[in-house]
Design a protein around this motif. Structure first.
Motif, PDB file in Angstrom:
ATOM      1  N   THR A 273       0.856  -1.186   0.000  1.00  0.00           N
ATOM      2  CA  THR A 273       0.000   0.000   0.000  1.00  0.00           C
ATOM      3  C   THR A 273       0.885   1.227   0.000  1.00  0.00           C
ATOM      4  O   THR A 273       2.081   1.150   0.305  1.00  0.00           O
ATOM      5  CB  THR A 273      -0.908   0.025   1.243  1.00  0.00           C
ATOM      6  N   VAL A 274       0.299   2.385  -0.356  1.00  0.00           N
ATOM      7  CA  VAL A 274       1.054   3.634  -0.389  1.00  0.00           C
ATOM      8  C   VAL A 274       0.236   4.708   0.329  1.00  0.00           C
ATOM      9  O   VAL A 274      -0.990   4.752   0.212  1.00  0.00           O
ATOM     10  CB  VAL A 274       1.364   4.038  -1.855  1.00  0.00           C
ATOM     11  N   PHE A 286       6.205  10.316   1.230  1.00  0.00           N
ATOM     12  CA  PHE A 286       5.170   9.270   1.199  1.00  0.00           C
ATOM     13  C   PHE A 286       5.847   7.939   1.513  1.00  0.00           C
ATOM     14  O   PHE A 286       7.069   7.803   1.427  1.00  0.00           O
ATOM     15  CB  PHE A 286       4.457   9.226  -0.160  1.00  0.00           C
ATOM     16  N   GLU A 287       5.010   6.948   1.879  1.00  0.00           N
ATOM     17  CA  GLU A 287       5.544   5.673   2.358  1.00  0.00           C
ATOM     18  C   GLU A 287       4.908   4.525   1.574  1.00  0.00           C
ATOM     19  O   GLU A 287       3.699   4.501   1.344  1.00  0.00           O
ATOM     20  CB  GLU A 287       5.242   5.515   3.844  1.00  0.00           C
ATOM     21  N   VAL A 288       5.771   3.607   1.143  1.00  0.00           N
ATOM     22  CA  VAL A 288       5.318   2.383   0.483  1.00  0.00           C
ATOM     23  C   VAL A 288       5.520   1.247   1.474  1.00  0.00           C
ATOM     24  O   VAL A 288       6.647   0.967   1.899  1.00  0.00           O
ATOM     25  CB  VAL A 288       6.102   2.119  -0.817  1.00  0.00           C
ATOM     26  N   CYS A 295       9.149   1.532   3.231  1.00  0.00           N
ATOM     27  CA  CYS A 295      10.140   2.373   2.551  1.00  0.00           C
ATOM     28  C   CYS A 295       9.639   3.810   2.535  1.00  0.00           C
ATOM     29  O   CYS A 295       8.579   4.100   1.973  1.00  0.00           O
ATOM     30  CB  CYS A 295      10.364   1.861   1.137  1.00  0.00           C
ATOM     31  N   MET A 296      10.416   4.705   3.177  1.00  0.00           N
ATOM     32  CA  MET A 296      10.055   6.122   3.232  1.00  0.00           C
ATOM     33  C   MET A 296      10.740   6.849   2.080  1.00  0.00           C
ATOM     34  O   MET A 296      11.963   6.766   1.910  1.00  0.00           O
ATOM     35  CB  MET A 296      10.506   6.723   4.554  1.00  0.00           C
ATOM     36  N   VAL A 312       1.807   4.458  -8.263  1.00  0.00           N
ATOM     37  CA  VAL A 312       1.873   3.212  -7.490  1.00  0.00           C
ATOM     38  C   VAL A 312       0.489   2.583  -7.384  1.00  0.00           C
ATOM     39  O   VAL A 312       0.314   1.372  -7.581  1.00  0.00           O
ATOM     40  CB  VAL A 312       2.468   3.469  -6.094  1.00  0.00           C
ATOM     41  N   GLN A 313      -0.524   3.391  -7.082  1.00  0.00           N
ATOM     42  CA  GLN A 313      -1.882   2.859  -6.960  1.00  0.00           C
ATOM     43  C   GLN A 313      -2.376   2.273  -8.292  1.00  0.00           C
ATOM     44  O   GLN A 313      -2.997   1.214  -8.325  1.00  0.00           O
ATOM     45  CB  GLN A 313      -2.828   3.967  -6.486  1.00  0.00           C
ATOM     46  N   THR A 314      -2.093   2.972  -9.395  1.00  0.00           N
ATOM     47  CA  THR A 314      -2.497   2.471 -10.721  1.00  0.00           C
ATOM     48  C   THR A 314      -1.789   1.162 -11.041  1.00  0.00           C
ATOM     49  O   THR A 314      -2.385   0.227 -11.592  1.00  0.00           O
ATOM     50  CB  THR A 314      -2.164   3.518 -11.802  1.00  0.00           C
TER      51      THR A 314
END
Length: 703
Positions: A273-274, A286-288, A295-296, A312-314
């Protein structure tokens, strides 16, 4: 001169190696690498030709003239010394004879005898001396001229080989020149575009966030988004480092430097998630988050942060869809109603098409080494014999003449598909079983690589004199029963063709049963056939090894069967339906315009049968499409009556091309590019996808 020439070859080889190194350094540029590799191969061939030239010079000039100087001149000098010695003795005898007093009878008699013996010896030695002078003069003329003639022939062969080599390379060089012209134009265009971009950048306002977008959406190469981000390290100091990130193949990866291997941050985006991060001091973070780690990351602007989060969401959504599609494909492949054979055949077909001529031909048994001397990795071929050759043996084959051997390069020439299939139907093992059948029995040893003179003698004996062919006893006229068995299936087919009327569909010839074929083979034992009849029969049966054997035994490639309307082996190959068989006969001198008693040549028969690939081949090989049969029909008339669109197209195109060349005075030229492209496509289809060209026959049989 010879030593300097050899030094020149060494320096040339170093230069060629430098070009090859440069080609390897240019591996990221396909045009440069391919061109330099091809040019270096050609230069290597020229170095080999030069080396052969200097070796021949060593033998023809140096060795022969040194032998003349050391042996023949020495004999002459010895004869001259003897002549001078006996001349002096004769002079002394004359003086002594003149000095003797008259009253001393005993001394007078002795002096007279000595003078007589000396004169006799002098005449004998003088004759020997004159003989040596004449022999030396004759040898001087013959040895010098013989040496120089051999030397000039060596130069003739050298320049002929060089001309052939660069003639083959010429079309490629012409194409490359055209590419370079386009590259210059493209470079000028790119320069103008870059200058415009420079001007635009200088006028642009960099205060807004829009100017800081550094990502590139390029789904075509698998990269959804890429650009620089700051990444917080997972160590105790929590340091931030700027790295090049990209989203590709449903993974998030980064590189420290451009050429580094990517480091995978998230292996499968479906599992992560992001989210925005507002609880740290740095902006635009933002953070993954994945099941195993977090991962920051920090973007350069708010818009960039939003773009990365959206990307990332796409990608997460896309990954779900792609995995679903793959599952459906796997289900379809495992389903019994849909086989996987087609896809396998397609990949195999692509693999075969992607192979080079060298790789395909060298895969045939025996072709990995020279047919005549056994040298490994041969790069040349004799296309009418269907064998591979080393460069030295190929030069000897060239000297035999094209009526014995037609030499072509496996690396420099462009190979037509039918010619490539011909090479794959024969091969060194097949041909050597015929042309070297009695080598061991006769106690003859094959020459080794480097033995030039032995090779020349062996190759001439093998292909010109055919000394090693097992020449069995052949009856001049086979029994009537045998001839009837040979002609039975062919006559049935010919009768079915001759009865066709305008617009009648072409049907497949009646097929003989297995028992009939076995009975026929009993009567068609090759040891009882004359070579012409064996070639005639093998042409119909598509048996290239038997055809090669018949030619080796002296078969006339244009032999006409008086029992069957004077049909030729080439017409039989048409009736048999094989494109490769026709190509083999044409390469070995078959007359493409020789007709039977009905006035029909190979082009007529191929048109009647609807064999589009054969029609294409005969037109390329100069078949006369204006010739008419006994009914006054030319091939175009027959094709129009049969409504065969493909053959009508080929015949009309060939006729238009012929008229265009005549009107423009382009005699001997191939014609315009459209004509060549269409015939090239038909040739490829006839060799690789013949079922597509059979659609006319299949459709006509339905009616």
């Amino acid at each position: 001169m010879i030593d300097t020439g050899k030094a020149f070859c060494v320096a040339n080889k170093q230069f060629m190696n430098g070009i090859r190194d440069l080609a390897q350094y240019s591996s990221n540029d396909a045009v440069v690498e391919t061109s330099l590799t091809k040019f270096s191969d050609s230069l290597q061939e020229m170095i080999n030709f030069h080396t052969i030239l200097f070796d021949q010079t060593q033998r023809s000039i140096k060795a022969q003239l040194q032998n003349f100087v050391k042996e023949d001149l020495r004999k002459f000098k010895d004869a001259k010394k003897q002549f001078e010695k006996v001349s002096e003795e004769k002079e002394n005898a004359l003086v002594k004879n003149a000095q003797v007093q008259r009253n001393k009878q005993h001394e007078v008699e002795e002096a007279t005898n000595i003078l007589t013996a000396t004169r006799k010896c002098f005449r004998h030695i003088a004759l020997d001396y004159v003989l040596q002078i004449n022999v030396l003069q004759s040898k001087r003329r013959s040895e010098i001229l013989k040496s120089m003639l051999s030397f000039m022939y060596a130069h003739l062969a050298f320049f002929h080989q060089g001309y052939d080599l660069f003639s083959e390379l010429g079309p490629y060089m012409k194409d490359l020149g055209a590419q370079l012209d386009r590259l210059v134009v493209d470079a000028a265009k790119e320069k103008r575009e870059m200058e415009q971009k420079h001007s635009t950048i200088q006028q642009k306002d960099f205060s807004s966030d829009d100017s800081k977008l550094e990502y590139n959406v390029d789904a075509a190469n698998g990269i959804v988004m890429e650009g620089y981000l700051f990444k917080r390290a997972s160590n105790a100091f929590k340091t931030w480092n700027r790295r090049w990130f990209s989203i590709q193949n449903n993974q998030l990866v980064y590189q420290k430097k451009f050429k580094d291997n990517p480091t995978v941050v998230v292996e499968d985006l479906r599992l992560c998630t992001v989210k925005h991060c507002e609880d740290i001091e740095r902006r635009f973070c933002f953070e993954v988050v994945s099941p195993t780690k977090s991962c920051m990351l920090q973007a350069d602007s708010e818009k960039l942060r939003q773009a990365w989060i959206k990307a990332v969401q796409t990608s997460i959504a896309t990954a779900y869809r792609e995995k679903g599609d793959e599952s459906e494909k796997l289900d379809k492949k495992s389903s019994p109603s849909t086989g996987s054979l087609d896809s396998g055949n397609e990949s195999k077909d692509k693999l075969l098409k992607g192979e080079s001529a060298l790789q395909r031909v060298q895969c045939i048994p025996g072709n990995a080494s020279c047919c005549d001397c056994g040298l490994a990795d041969p790069r040349w071929a004799s296309i009418n014999l269907g064998i591979t050759l080393c460069i030295e043996c190929s030069g000897i084959h060239r000297s035999l003449g094209v009526h014995f051997s037609k030499v072509r390069s496996l690396t420099l020439d462009t190979w037509e598909p039918e010619l490539l299939k011909l090479m794959c139907e024969l091969g060194n093992d097949v041909i050597n079983r015929v042309y070297e059948a009695k080598v061991e029995k006769m106690g003859v040893k094959k020459p080794q690589p480097g033995q030039r003179q032995e090779k020349e003698a062996y190759i001439k004996a093998k292909y010109v004199e055919r000394k090693f062919v097992d020449k069995y006893a052949i009856s001049s006229s086979p029994p009537e029963q045998e001839k009837r068995m040979v002609s039975k299936s062919c006559e049935e087919k010919r009768l079915s063709i001759s009865k066709l009327g305008p617009g009648d569909p072409v049907r497949a010839p009646p097929q003989s049963s297995e028992a009939e074929r076995q009975d026929s083979s009993v009567f068609l034992d090759s040891k009882h056939l004359n070579p012409g009849l064996q070639l005639y029969r093998a042409s119909y049966e598509k048996n290239l090894p038997k055809m090669a054997e018949a030619l080796a035994h002296g078969a006339d490639v244009n032999w006409a069967n008086s029992e069957e309307n004077k049909a030729t082996p080439l017409i039989q190959a048409v009736l048999g339906g094989s494109l490769v068989t026709c190509e083999f006969l044409l390469q070995n001198g078959a007359n493409v315009n020789q007709r039977d008693v009905q006035g029909r040549g190979p082009l007529h028969h191929a048109t009647v049968l609807g064999h589009t690939g054969q029609v294409c081949l005969f037109l390329k090989r100069g078949a006369n499409q204006h010739a008419t049969d006994e009914e006054g029909k030319d091939p175009l008339t027959i094709a129009v009556e049969a409504a065969n669109a493909d053959i009508v197209t080929l015949l009309r195109l060939a006729r238009m091309n012929e008229e265009m060349r005549e009107s423009e005075g382009l005699y001997g030229q191939p014609g315009d590019e459209t004509y060549q492209d269409i015939f090239r496509d038909f040739s490829q289809m006839a060799s690789n996808n013949p079922e597509k060209l059979n659609r006319f026959q299949q459709d006509s049989q339905k009616f």
